[in-house]
Design a protein around this motif. Structure first.
Motif, PDB file in Angstrom:
ATOM      1  N   TYR A 116       0.834  -1.204   0.000  1.00 12.12           N
ATOM      2  CA  TYR A 116       0.000   0.000   0.000  1.00 12.12           C
ATOM      3  C   TYR A 116       0.869   1.254   0.000  1.00 12.12           C
ATOM      4  CZ  TYR A 116      -2.369   4.035   1.775  1.00 12.12           C
ATOM      5  OH  TYR A 116      -2.803   5.325   1.920  1.00 12.12           O
ATOM      6  N   PHE A 117       1.803   1.317   0.948  1.00 15.18           N
ATOM      7  CA  PHE A 117       2.608   2.525   1.078  1.00 15.18           C
ATOM      8  C   PHE A 117       3.451   2.765  -0.171  1.00 15.18           C
ATOM      9  CE2 PHE A 117       6.083   5.213   2.449  1.00 15.18           C
ATOM     10  CZ  PHE A 117       5.396   6.210   3.109  1.00 15.18           C
ATOM     11  N   ALA A 118       4.031   1.703  -0.721  1.00 16.69           N
ATOM     12  CA  ALA A 118       4.836   1.843  -1.940  1.00 16.69           C
ATOM     13  C   ALA A 118       3.968   2.335  -3.095  1.00 16.69           C
ATOM     14  CB  ALA A 118       5.500   0.509  -2.289  1.00 16.69           C
ATOM     15  N   TRP A 119       2.768   1.788  -3.239  1.00 17.71           N
ATOM     16  CA  TRP A 119       1.858   2.239  -4.296  1.00 17.71           C
ATOM     17  C   TRP A 119       1.472   3.703  -4.080  1.00 17.71           C
ATOM     18  CZ3 TRP A 119      -3.084   4.136  -3.757  1.00 17.71           C
ATOM     19  CH2 TRP A 119      -3.745   4.413  -4.961  1.00 17.71           C
ATOM     20  N   ALA A 120       1.072   4.045  -2.867  1.00 20.08           N
ATOM     21  CA  ALA A 120       0.644   5.418  -2.583  1.00 20.08           C
ATOM     22  C   ALA A 120       1.781   6.405  -2.838  1.00 20.08           C
ATOM     23  CB  ALA A 120       0.145   5.540  -1.148  1.00 20.08           C
ATOM     24  N   THR A 121       2.986   6.037  -2.449  1.00 18.06           N
ATOM     25  CA  THR A 121       4.134   6.926  -2.599  1.00 18.06           C
ATOM     26  C   THR A 121       4.535   7.111  -4.054  1.00 18.06           C
ATOM     27  OG1 THR A 121       4.940   6.288  -0.414  1.00 18.06           O
ATOM     28  CG2 THR A 121       6.552   7.258  -1.924  1.00 18.06           C
ATOM     29  N   THR A 122       4.608   6.025  -4.796  1.00 14.52           N
ATOM     30  CA  THR A 122       5.145   6.091  -6.156  1.00 14.52           C
ATOM     31  C   THR A 122       4.088   6.303  -7.232  1.00 14.52           C
ATOM     32  OG1 THR A 122       5.061   3.685  -6.451  1.00 14.52           O
ATOM     33  CG2 THR A 122       7.099   4.631  -5.526  1.00 14.52           C
ATOM     34  N   MET A 123       2.832   6.074  -6.895  1.00 11.65           N
ATOM     35  CA  MET A 123       1.775   6.211  -7.896  1.00 11.65           C
ATOM     36  C   MET A 123       0.805   7.337  -7.537  1.00 11.65           C
ATOM     37  SD  MET A 123       2.648   3.946 -10.087  1.00 11.65           S
ATOM     38  CE  MET A 123       1.242   3.805 -11.143  1.00 11.65           C
ATOM     39  N   SER A 124       0.075   7.161  -6.476  1.00  5.01           N
ATOM     40  CA  SER A 124      -0.983   8.100  -6.128  1.00  5.01           C
ATOM     41  C   SER A 124      -0.439   9.496  -5.811  1.00  5.01           C
ATOM     42  CB  SER A 124      -1.773   7.550  -4.933  1.00  5.01           C
ATOM     43  OG  SER A 124      -2.863   8.380  -4.643  1.00  5.01           O
ATOM     44  N   MET A 125       0.553   9.577  -4.933  1.00  6.74           N
ATOM     45  CA  MET A 125       1.083  10.882  -4.523  1.00  6.74           C
ATOM     46  C   MET A 125       2.066  11.462  -5.537  1.00  6.74           C
ATOM     47  SD  MET A 125      -0.543  11.582  -1.855  1.00  6.74           S
ATOM     48  CE  MET A 125      -1.820  10.502  -1.250  1.00  6.74           C
ATOM     49  N   ALA A 126       2.575  10.645  -6.433  1.00  9.23           N
ATOM     50  CA  ALA A 126       3.562  11.096  -7.417  1.00  9.23           C
ATOM     51  C   ALA A 126       2.953  11.305  -8.808  1.00  9.23           C
ATOM     52  CB  ALA A 126       4.698  10.082  -7.497  1.00  9.23           C
ATOM     53  N   LYS A 127       1.661  11.243  -8.906  1.00 12.30           N
ATOM     54  CA  LYS A 127       0.997  11.268 -10.207  1.00 12.30           C
ATOM     55  C   LYS A 127       1.064  12.624 -10.919  1.00 12.30           C
ATOM     56  CE  LYS A 127      -3.223   9.495 -12.277  1.00 12.30           C
ATOM     57  NZ  LYS A 127      -4.477   8.805 -11.989  1.00 12.30           N
ATOM     58  N   TYR A 128       1.264  13.690 -10.153  1.00 14.41           N
ATOM     59  CA  TYR A 128       1.243  15.035 -10.731  1.00 14.41           C
ATOM     60  C   TYR A 128       2.530  15.781 -10.360  1.00 14.41           C
ATOM     61  CZ  TYR A 128      -3.600  13.707 -11.244  1.00 14.41           C
ATOM     62  OH  TYR A 128      -4.749  13.033 -11.585  1.00 14.41           O
ATOM     63  N   PRO A 129       3.663  15.376 -10.940  1.00 15.19           N
ATOM     64  CA  PRO A 129       4.940  15.976 -10.546  1.00 15.19           C
ATOM     65  C   PRO A 129       5.127  17.425 -11.026  1.00 15.19           C
ATOM     66  CG  PRO A 129       5.282  14.479 -12.375  1.00 15.19           C
ATOM     67  CD  PRO A 129       3.839  14.334 -11.953  1.00 15.19           C
ATOM     68  N   ARG A 130       4.397  17.804 -12.051  1.00 20.22           N
ATOM     69  CA  ARG A 130       4.607  19.118 -12.662  1.00 20.22           C
ATOM     70  C   ARG A 130       3.980  20.254 -11.870  1.00 20.22           C
ATOM     71  NH1 ARG A 130       2.456  22.311 -16.420  1.00 20.22           N
ATOM     72  NH2 ARG A 130       0.624  21.028 -16.708  1.00 20.22           N
ATOM     73  N   SER A 131       2.698  20.088 -11.484  1.00 19.53           N
ATOM     74  CA  SER A 131       1.999  21.192 -10.836  1.00 19.53           C
ATOM     75  C   SER A 131       0.792  20.699 -10.043  1.00 19.53           C
ATOM     76  CB  SER A 131       1.527  22.185 -11.899  1.00 19.53           C
ATOM     77  OG  SER A 131       0.696  23.174 -11.335  1.00 19.53           O
ATOM     78  N   ALA A 132       0.553  21.345  -8.917  1.00 19.02           N
ATOM     79  CA  ALA A 132      -0.648  21.045  -8.130  1.00 19.02           C
ATOM     80  C   ALA A 132      -1.906  21.430  -8.894  1.00 19.02           C
ATOM     81  CB  ALA A 132      -0.590  21.770  -6.789  1.00 19.02           C
ATOM     82  N   ASP A 133      -1.779  22.340  -9.836  1.00 16.61           N
ATOM     83  CA  ASP A 133      -2.928  22.752 -10.649  1.00 16.61           C
ATOM     84  C   ASP A 133      -3.426  21.629 -11.557  1.00 16.61           C
ATOM     85  OD1 ASP A 133      -2.814  25.299  -9.532  1.00 16.61           O
ATOM     86  OD2 ASP A 133      -1.536  26.077 -11.147  1.00 16.61           O
ATOM     87  N   ASP A 134      -2.600  20.611 -11.771  1.00 14.98           N
ATOM     88  CA  ASP A 134      -2.984  19.475 -12.620  1.00 14.98           C
ATOM     89  C   ASP A 134      -3.907  18.487 -11.903  1.00 14.98           C
ATOM     90  OD1 ASP A 134      -1.365  20.511 -14.625  1.00 14.98           O
ATOM     91  OD2 ASP A 134       0.346  19.222 -14.115  1.00 14.98           O
ATOM     92  N   VAL A 135      -3.977  18.566 -10.590  1.00 16.02           N
ATOM     93  CA  VAL A 135      -4.758  17.614  -9.798  1.00 16.02           C
ATOM     94  C   VAL A 135      -6.246  17.952  -9.932  1.00 16.02           C
ATOM     95  CG1 VAL A 135      -5.167  16.637  -7.505  1.00 16.02           C
ATOM     96  CG2 VAL A 135      -2.853  17.377  -8.159  1.00 16.02           C
TER      97      VAL A 135
END
Length: 153
Positions: A116-135
Motif C-alpha cells: 500500500y505505502f509503496a503504491w501510494a508513494t510512487t503512484m498516487s502521490m507522485a501522479k502530478y509531478p509538474r503542478s498542483a494545478d494538474d490535480v
C-alpha cells in the motif's frame, strides 16, 4: 473471503497512529526524505497521516470531512518534480517503522501495508509531478485491501 480489514489487523486507529508517528520520526532522521519537510509541517502531521491511513485501509472516514479529501492530499504532494530516490527512502523508512511498531511480525500484514505505502508513494502521490494545478477536483481516498487497490466505493 477476508473479513478483517487492514485497518483492524494493524490495530485500528491506535495502531495506525503509532505507525504514523514511527514513520515520521524515521523520515525526519533521513537527510534525503526530511527534505520533503523543508517548508515545515503541521504539528498534527502524524495524526492527520494516521487519519488518512485509517480511511484508506478500511477504517472509518477519519480524514474526509475533518481534514479534506484526496484532492487536497495529492495537491500537497504535487508539483515537486520526480524524486524516485526520496520515494524509495521513504518506503524504506516505512518498512523500518513497521518493525519499530511490531507490525513487521506478521509477514502477511507487513507485506500488504508495504505494498500500500509503496503504491501510494510512487503512484498516487507522485501522479502530478509538474503542478498542483494538474490535480483534478473531487478525488476520493483510494481504498486498499488485502488484495490491493479496491475499486471506488
Amino acid at each position: 473471503m477476508e473479513t478483517e480489514t487492514l485497518y483492524d489487523a494493524a490495530g485500528g486507529t491506535v495502531g495506525l497512529t503509532r505507525l504514523a508517528h514511527a514513520w515520521h520520526e524515521r523520515v525526519m532522521a533521513d537527510e534525503v526524505v526530511a527534505h520533503a519537510f523543508h517548508h515545515g509541517f503541521r504539528p498534527d502531521h502524524s495524526e492527520r497521516l494516521a487519519a488518512y491511513w485509517v480511511e484508506a485501509l478500511g477504517g472509518p472516514r477519519a480524514y474526509t470531512g475533518t481534514y479534506g479529501d484526496e484532492t487536497s492530499v495529492v495537491r500537497l504532494h504535487a508539483g515537486e518534480g520526480e524524486h524516485e530516490d526520496m520515494d524509495q527512502r521513504a518506503i524504506a523508512c516505512f518498512d523500518q517503522a513497521l518493525a519499530d511498531t511490531g507490525l513487521a511480525g506478521d509477514p502477511r500484514l507487513a507485506g500488504a501495508l508495504h505494498d500500500y505505502f509503496a503504491w501510494a508513494t510512487t503512484m498516487s502521490m507522485a501522479k502530478y509531478p509538474r503542478s498542483a494545478d494538474d490535480v483534478p477536483d473531487g478525488l476520493d481516498i483510494p481504498q486498499w485491501t488485502w488484495d490491493g487497490l479496491k475499486e471506488s466505493r
